[in-house]
Design an enzyme around this catalytic site. Structure first.
Site: not given
Ligand code: PNS
Length: 170
Positions: A18, A42, A92, A130
């Protein structure tokens, strides 16, 4: 007028991937506001206050960055109110793209003046997410290369807390 972007995410926790994306965004935009979404559907390991504290610590040396929380409501509305012309998202791998593509087009539908900008982190972070950092850290694995020392400390204290919690089976 300043050329400002917002960099939204759940950041549970904020990783070096990040940070890499944020630094790239700062090379393009005058200001970047990191926006932590509180209600991102989440179940987070860290509370929003803990996540904010971690991001503030990590970005403390960077000029032209601020940290804010999107408590509820739409990111597109936040961008409009904040006068942000761009939403920064890190990608990514190809598999990230489908979800990002949907969000980007929906955000554009909701706020046509906003453009989502996708940035790729350094290749050494392509497998850093994460979720995997949380899992490895909570199981006692070494994630020093992937998070700031403050985040590492927070992960370690979460691990201790979870270890010492009475089991629901006892
Ligand atoms: O780090 P994440 O979990 O991939 O970030 C997702 C996030 C927070 C950017 C997204 O869930 C979001 O924008 N939430 C705010 C509510 C919203 O505007 N939802 C519609 C998105 S098109």
């Amino acid at each position: 007028m300043s050329n400002k972007a917002i960099y939204p995410g759940t950041f549970d926790p904020f990783t070096n991937g990040h940070l890499d994306v944020l630094e790239r965004a700062l090379n393009i935009f005058d200001r970047v506001d990191v926006i932590l979404a509180e209600n991102s559907n989440k179940n987070t390991l860290f509370s929003v206050d803990e996540r904010v504290a971690m991001v503030r610590e990590v970005v403390s040396g960077l000029p032209n960055v601020s940290v804010d929380v999107l408590h509820d409501g739409l990111l597109a509305d936040y961008a409009r109110t904040a006068g942000a012309k761009a939403i920064v998202r890190g990608v990514r791998q190809v598999k990230d793209f489908e979800y990002e593509f949907q969000m980007s087009l929906l955000n554009r539908h909701l706020y046509p003046e906003v453009t989502t900008v996708f940035l790729m982190p350094n290749v050494k972070y392509t497998y850093v997410a994460s979720s995997i950092i949380r899992e490895v850290a909570l199981l006692g694995g070494d994630v020093r290369k992937f998070v700031h020392p403050y985040v590492l400390k927070m992960l370690a204290s979460k691990r201790e807390l979870l270890k010492n919690r009475p089991s629901s089976h006892s």
